[in-house]
Structures are given as C-alpha cells and as structure tokens.
Write a protein that holds these residues in place. Sequence first.
Motif, PDB file in Angstrom:
ATOM      1  N   UNK A 293       0.788  -1.212   0.000  1.00  0.00           N
ATOM      2  CA  UNK A 293       0.000   0.000   0.000  1.00  0.00           C
ATOM      3  C   UNK A 293       0.826   1.270   0.000  1.00  0.00           C
ATOM      4  N   UNK A 294       1.944   1.277   0.736  1.00  0.00           N
ATOM      5  CA  UNK A 294       2.740   2.498   0.855  1.00  0.00           C
ATOM      6  C   UNK A 294       3.551   2.791  -0.404  1.00  0.00           C
ATOM      7  N   UNK A 295       3.882   1.784  -1.188  1.00  0.00           N
ATOM      8  CA  UNK A 295       4.752   2.005  -2.342  1.00  0.00           C
ATOM      9  C   UNK A 295       4.187   3.019  -3.336  1.00  0.00           C
ATOM     10  N   UNK A 296       2.960   2.847  -3.848  1.00  0.00           N
ATOM     11  CA  UNK A 296       2.464   3.858  -4.802  1.00  0.00           C
ATOM     12  C   UNK A 296       2.289   5.220  -4.170  1.00  0.00           C
ATOM     13  N   UNK A 297       1.961   5.261  -2.882  1.00  0.00           N
ATOM     14  CA  UNK A 297       1.793   6.555  -2.215  1.00  0.00           C
ATOM     15  C   UNK A 297       3.111   7.321  -2.186  1.00  0.00           C
TER      16      UNK A 297
END
Length: 592
Positions: A293-297
């Motif tokens: 979840x944090x990667x694209x953000x």
Amino acid sequence: MPQAARWAGTPSIKGRSESTRMALLTFSLVGLQFTWGTEMTYCTPYLLQLGLTKSKTSLVWIAGPLSGLIIQPLIGVIADRSRSKWGRRRPFMVFGSFVVAFCLIVLGWTAEIVGMFVTEPEKVGAAKKVTIALAVSSIYAVDFSINVVQACCRSLIVDTLPIPLQQAGSAWAGRMCAIGQLISYVVGSIDTVSIFGSLLGDTQFKQMTVIAAISLILAVAVTSYSVKERVLISARWVNSTIPMEDRELTDENRDSDGKGGAIQAISQLFRTTMELPPRIQAICWAQFWAWIGWFPFLFYSTTWVGETYFRYEVSKDQVTKATDMLGEVGRVGSLSLTVFSSITFLSSVLLPFCIQSPDTKRSRFTPRPPPGVAAALKAVTAVRPDLQTAWFISQIMFAATMIFAPLAHSRAFATFLVAACGIPWAISGWAPFAFMGVEINKLTMNGGTGGGGMAGQATRSGVTMITSASVRNSAADTELEVLRLNHRDSDSDGDEEDQSSNIPSTGELAGIYLGVLNVYTTLPQFVGTFISWIVFTLLEPGAQPNKDSDSSDTQWMNLDKDKPNAISICLFIGAISALVAAEATRRLRYVP
C-alpha cells in the motif's frame, strides 16, 4: 559450546542529556530522508518529462526494491562481521554517503553530461535515448548506494540501545525521518532558482540534487562524529537459527577465513530468512502487506497531486504558457507533502508519549507529577494503547483514506488525503523497527540459542545480562533493567582476552535481522511495481500530445478530465492491501 563475539572499546554517544544523545544517534536519518524525499518528489515527473511513459517509469522504480532486496541484507551481514577500528557501521555510512552525493549530481546534470559527448544536431534522437539511459542508471546507483547508508544507520541504533530504549530509539528515528522529509518538501515547494540564481544549477531539479547531496554528507558526518562504536575483535558469534550441529563448522570457517566471504554471507542470510522466529516472521508479514500500500503513495503522490491540480483547476492556456512544468508539478506536490510531513513530525513527537512500550512495564520508580495534573495523567495512562494496537489502527486509517483517492478532483481534497496519511506513516516508520529491536535483543539475551535452562545471571567483561528460558514469561523481562550495557575499554584491563564474553550482547544480529525485515519491505515493492505497470499500461498506455498545445513539456501529463487517473487507481489498490496488513498486525498479538 562456541564462544560469542569478542569486543574492544566502549560504545558511547556525545551529549549531556538523553534527548541530545538520541538526536545525535539518529541525526543521519535527516539527510537520508531529505534525499529520499527529493527523489520521490522530482524523479517521476523528471522521467516523464524526458519521454518515458508512466508504465515504463513504474518499471524504473523497481530500482528501489531491487536495491533494498540485495544491498540492505547483504551489507547488514558484511557490516555485522566488520572489524574496522572505526566500528562496524560508520565506515559504510560515510563511504556510502559520498557515493550517493556523486550519483545525485550526475542525475541532475544528465543532459549536460550527454551533451559533452553528443554535439551533432542530427544525433538529437540518440542523445535523448542516452540521456534517459543515464538518468535511469543514476537512479539505480542512488538507490543502491543509499540503501548501504540506510541499513547501517538503522543497525547503529539497534546496536547501541538496550531493550527498554528500543522504542524510544525507533521513535527518535521516526522524528528525524519526519524532519528530513519536512525540510525536503518545504525546500521543494520554494522557487529555489529565484533564491540561489544559477549558483547551484539553472533548474529546480538540479538545485534540489545538490542540496540533497550536501545535506546527506553533513548529517552522516554529525552522527559518525558523535557515536563511538565498539570494535569487533573476533566474529565468532552464530545465528540463533543455525542448528547446533552446524555451529562448530561455522566457527571453524570463520577462524580459517578472518572475514566471511560473500557466498557465506548470502547463505547465512538465506538460512536466517527461511528460519525466522515466529514473532519476527509475524512482524515481517505485517510489514509486507503494509508496503504494498505504501509504495504507490510514496513514489507517485507528488505527481498525483500536481496532475490533479493541472487537470481540474488550471486552464489549458496557463498550462501552455508554463516554462518549467517539472518545477511547477514538483512545487505543487511538495506543498501538499509539506503538510503531510508536518503532521508526520508532530505525530512522531507526540504519539510515543501516548503509546505503551512493547513488552516492558513501568519501572519501580516513577517521578511523581504535580498534584494538579496527576489525575489527568493517570486517566491518559490507563487508556493509552500499546504499540501493536497503534500500528493496527494506523493501517486502518491509511486504508480508509486512500480508498477515496479516485474521487479527488481538486488539489485541496488531494492534499487533505495525503496529509491525513501523515499519522499512519509516522507509526509505520517506527513500530516495525521497535518490535524488531526488542525481538533481536531477546534473541541475544538467550545466548543465541533460544533454548531452555534455568534463569541465571552472567557477568563477563562488564556486560551484565539476565537470561531466562522463557524471556516473555520471566520476571526479569518485566523490568526496565532487563539488559544493561557497561562495556569497558580493552585498555582498561590490559588483557584483550579478558574482554571476550561467552554471552552475546545487544545488537550482534541487528544487521542480518534488519536486513531480513528489509527483504519483507522490498518484496512488496516488486508487487506494487507490477500492479502499477498493469494499471498504467491499461489506462495510460502512452504520452498523448496535447492537441491544444505545441509545448512538448506538457505532453507527459494526462490532462483529460474524462479519463480515469491511473495513479488514483494504484492508491486505491494500496488501500485494499493495507486492510490485509491490519489483519496481519492484529494476529501479531497471538503469536508466542
């Protein structure tokens, strides 16, 4: 029974107060996070401006997880065995920071460097391809070298602090990361060209790479000067996951070869990853799902906010007149991330006081507060959550926020969603390292065996430790005095052999276990990269020229209001993964 590692010297940190020492120990993370912030803010729009499509740009960002997967665990094992007179971590930190600085300068001046060798006008197309290749190579070089610095900065914290201070150290690391991130986005939101002129370069991107290079070197220098490490004399400790029948052979190999080779390091890393203790395995799986979840953000939020702004709130005429669209997108995105970083910083400062430390209880002595606030403090203390609950809530909060990403049609709403993620990001950058620090030190408290035996106390070479068959259930584990470090210098006793200890002290396995945690942080980034590539390929297969504009500088942005925003879809998918991470975190409480 194989002997443990032998050490010389006294670990120490300059500073008169605990807060000062914690700040100096973690100060290197300010420069580290400033560099990460600069890369995540500017490199995606920079590559798009050079001519890459979003689908190809997403594949470029495989550099991050690839470098983390290879470099951090490997450098952790190598640094664990380093016998440098300067310590195990700091030499890698210093050397790596200079390599990062050089690669950043190359990244900022790729077009100029290529122009020195390609001067013929008819080779403009070839020059553009070479420029893209050099820019991508520079990003890979930055990511690989910065992971060397990051691995050693984190391991230095675990090396230095005992169990009762692991959460405090991780919290201070989170604060320093938030400060570095905040400064990065504040500087990025300012028109630096109007301030510095052409002193640091003629574009915003060039100046940011120079500032990032200088900040990283200075921050690492401060920590390296302030922290004194113990020197490893004999690396004869063993991994607790290695079967007892194999340990003597491991020691013989190390005796015959003073420094473990690369194959041995990789073998040890692989075996450790495959045979993780249950709680460390559970922590790693929670981190795995969270980082999908944090990667694209982290990599696309700046471009997303900037693109949302220019798509829905800026007229086509204004877009056409823009001369430095990369700088404009970077400044718009940085402004929103400045709010995000401010909330992250405040959260990293305040939340540690509102959350219980993991696996520790209050000490026998507690300073008595003034009578007027005693009742309020007692009420707050009674309801404050533990770290596991806080981590669980933070992942629910991140998922609930990013679910609304496809509905963002204004910069204000996009900025609000990004800013709201500051609280879960503060906890996510702190909780897994705090849990890992506790578990790593529990392994070394058990003498690296993880086995049974009656509780006893061993004192060797000034290392006082309380060991137990079941650390979690022992009375010793309930006190803040579980582990104390009081190493004496080898010169003080005159006999180097007397400085050895058959009981390992804290942090001997920090490098390899934090390297394993990083494996579980980087593998989901491959998954995130693959998901982003599919989404971008389906929704934005190529950079379409703007029919109403002759400016090629704006062709890399999708300004069609009728088409879905591909980055928003990636953020939405990340929210679903965060819900899985929340469930994995909830189950952590029931792992023995």
